[in-house]
Design a protein around this motif. Sequence first.
Motif, PDB file in Angstrom:
ATOM      1  N   LYS A  13       0.612  -0.949   0.067  1.00 17.28           N
ATOM      2  CA  LYS A  13      -0.122   0.391   0.540  1.00 17.28           C
ATOM      3  C   LYS A  13       1.101   1.055   0.130  1.00 17.28           C
ATOM      4  O   LYS A  13       1.682   1.310   0.694  1.00 17.28           O
ATOM      5  CB  LYS A  13      -1.159   0.438   1.100  1.00 17.28           C
ATOM      6  N   ALA A  14       0.746   1.923  -0.637  1.00 17.10           N
ATOM      7  CA  ALA A  14       1.263   3.574  -0.762  1.00 17.10           C
ATOM      8  C   ALA A  14       0.621   3.694   0.124  1.00 17.10           C
ATOM      9  O   ALA A  14      -0.550   4.257   0.151  1.00 17.10           O
ATOM     10  CB  ALA A  14       0.465   3.834  -2.346  1.00 17.10           C
ATOM     11  N   VAL A  62      -2.988   0.648  -3.880  1.00 18.05           N
ATOM     12  CA  VAL A  62      -3.219  -0.345  -3.346  1.00 18.05           C
ATOM     13  C   VAL A  62      -2.838  -1.915  -4.289  1.00 18.05           C
ATOM     14  O   VAL A  62      -2.884  -1.756  -5.588  1.00 18.05           O
ATOM     15  CB  VAL A  62      -4.180  -0.981  -2.416  1.00 18.05           C
ATOM     16  N   ALA A  63      -1.951  -2.251  -4.634  1.00 15.90           N
ATOM     17  CA  ALA A  63      -1.377  -3.791  -5.303  1.00 15.90           C
ATOM     18  C   ALA A  63      -1.295  -5.292  -4.468  1.00 15.90           C
ATOM     19  O   ALA A  63      -0.496  -5.221  -3.370  1.00 15.90           O
ATOM     20  CB  ALA A  63       0.053  -3.740  -6.108  1.00 15.90           C
ATOM     21  N   SER A  69       7.296   1.787  -9.028  1.00 18.69           N
ATOM     22  CA  SER A  69       6.679   2.302 -10.088  1.00 18.69           C
ATOM     23  C   SER A  69       6.734   3.312  -8.968  1.00 18.69           C
ATOM     24  O   SER A  69       6.334   5.129  -9.126  1.00 18.69           O
ATOM     25  CB  SER A  69       5.673   2.096  -9.983  1.00 18.69           C
ATOM     26  N   ALA A  70       5.863   3.076  -7.278  1.00 19.77           N
ATOM     27  CA  ALA A  70       5.734   4.176  -6.525  1.00 19.77           C
ATOM     28  C   ALA A  70       6.683   5.382  -5.782  1.00 19.77           C
ATOM     29  O   ALA A  70       6.865   6.567  -5.902  1.00 19.77           O
ATOM     30  CB  ALA A  70       5.037   3.520  -5.233  1.00 19.77           C
ATOM     31  N   LEU A 107       3.892   0.620   3.062  1.00 19.45           N
ATOM     32  CA  LEU A 107       3.798  -0.419   3.978  1.00 19.45           C
ATOM     33  C   LEU A 107       3.565  -1.655   3.312  1.00 19.45           C
ATOM     34  O   LEU A 107       2.721  -1.994   2.318  1.00 19.45           O
ATOM     35  CB  LEU A 107       1.971   0.111   4.339  1.00 19.45           C
ATOM     36  N   LEU A 108       3.714  -2.571   3.764  1.00 25.56           N
ATOM     37  CA  LEU A 108       3.596  -4.599   3.014  1.00 25.56           C
ATOM     38  C   LEU A 108       2.913  -4.825   4.192  1.00 25.56           C
ATOM     39  O   LEU A 108       3.449  -5.369   5.269  1.00 25.56           O
ATOM     40  CB  LEU A 108       5.349  -4.559   3.184  1.00 25.56           C
ATOM     41  N   GLU A 109       2.035  -5.887   4.024  1.00 27.09           N
ATOM     42  CA  GLU A 109       1.397  -6.392   4.872  1.00 27.09           C
ATOM     43  C   GLU A 109       0.560  -7.729   4.199  1.00 27.09           C
ATOM     44  O   GLU A 109       0.540  -8.288   3.451  1.00 27.09           O
ATOM     45  CB  GLU A 109      -0.294  -5.768   5.609  1.00 27.09           C
ATOM     46  N   GLU A 110       0.173  -8.478   5.451  1.00 30.17           N
ATOM     47  CA  GLU A 110      -0.327  -9.101   5.094  1.00 30.17           C
ATOM     48  C   GLU A 110      -2.160  -9.737   3.515  1.00 30.17           C
ATOM     49  O   GLU A 110      -2.729  -8.834   3.960  1.00 30.17           O
ATOM     50  CB  GLU A 110      -0.986  -9.508   5.698  1.00 30.17           C
TER      51      GLU A 110
END
Length: 429
Positions: free
Chosen positions: A144-145, A154-155, A169-170, A184-187
Amino acid sequence: MKILVIGGGGREHALAWKLQQSVHVEKIWCAPGNGGIAENAECLAADAGDVRALVALAEKTAPDLTVVGPELALVNGVSDAFAQRNWAIVGPSRKAAQLEGSKIFSKEFLLRHNIPTAKMYGAYDSPREAYAALAGVDWPLVIKADGLCAGKGVALTTEAATARRFLESAMEKNEFGPGGHRVLLEETLEGDELSFIILTDGERYAPMVPTRDHKRVFDANRGPNTGGMGAYSSDELLPAGLRHTVMSTIVEPTIRGLAKDGIPYQGFLYIGLMLTNKGPKVLEFNCRLGDPEAQAIVVRMDFDLAEVLADVTATRLDPAKLRWKRGASACVVLTSGGYPGKFETGKKIEGLTSINSKAGIEVFHAGTKRENNSLVTSGGRVVGVTAARDSLETALALVYQASEGIYFDGMHYRQDIGGHVARVKAAGD
Ligand code: AMP
């Protein structure tokens, strides 16, 4: 009451339509509004994200109450500017709007108050650290950006190469603007999504009816994400047991958490939930009503919205005033061909006058404008055909039947809002 509504999409049309029904309301302005809103309010040209312009507008019109539709003005601090002048406004402060404006702020809030949410692997402002972190995550991974990225931030990625490309890209190519510089990296959570929106005056709160939206452009959730292709609401979306869990593990701790952190919140708080097999978890907060969820919500309101919103700004919200029509509602969004990619505008819209709002069908305009006495398309999402009924089947049947009578060149809409196709088949039609 004289009311100023900020925004110019389907959500704001729905708000203006409902506010206009109040016995307390004498005048509504909408800034900037659109071709359909012009039927319910006086539209005033304005940039809905520009706080200074909105203050100037309110200075001129002197509304008794201002209602903010979209997030940008809130994240930019419109409520703070109005509060400083003692003007009543429905919408959270700039600080509180960080719940939507910064995914990292929002995740830290959730973790601090033990509110169920997806596990966070980490937050990064250095691309090198973000790439390195990919070695230690489970897949699929959600990236998430941090900031507002017009729905592109969000990807959900299944492998490192795609994740790296998104991060590049972000964070390096600046493709999402400043909102993409931190991530942010998340599950990844699995389950059905649900939009649960509450209205709060900072002390008390009242839930809206639960809704579900449809973000992908094509049936069966295929194709790219859009601003929303439709939404529905039904009492069955949130059975009593689950509702109790949502209230006690998510809503209550959120309200208490805001108070504890000294973040006053007045307005709509949108809680995006994933109903996982380990219980409901928060995907995101938005600091305003969803669009098109708002359309599906207002048609089920059986109360005076203007009165209730005035109560919110006076910190005297009475949850008992919020009464709802039993049953269900549905909103199908008709879009320009090609949306959310390139599309043409200026197409004449036909068939709207044949829709009978006395039969309970409302057409909320999102991207329309008036040109030489006719209505033409002016955006990707054009109108949302909406109705409330005692069952979801009948609400859907009504909005789909009405949609068939509307035409503009290139028009597209999903056939499966609220599981419509499956429901028609199950009924043996
Ligand atoms: P957000 O802007 O955070 O709501 O993300 C937009 C959409 O991405 C959500 O409505 C979900 O469909 C999806 N999404 C966000 N976070 C997750 C997650 N942790 N697991 C699965 N899907 C997610």
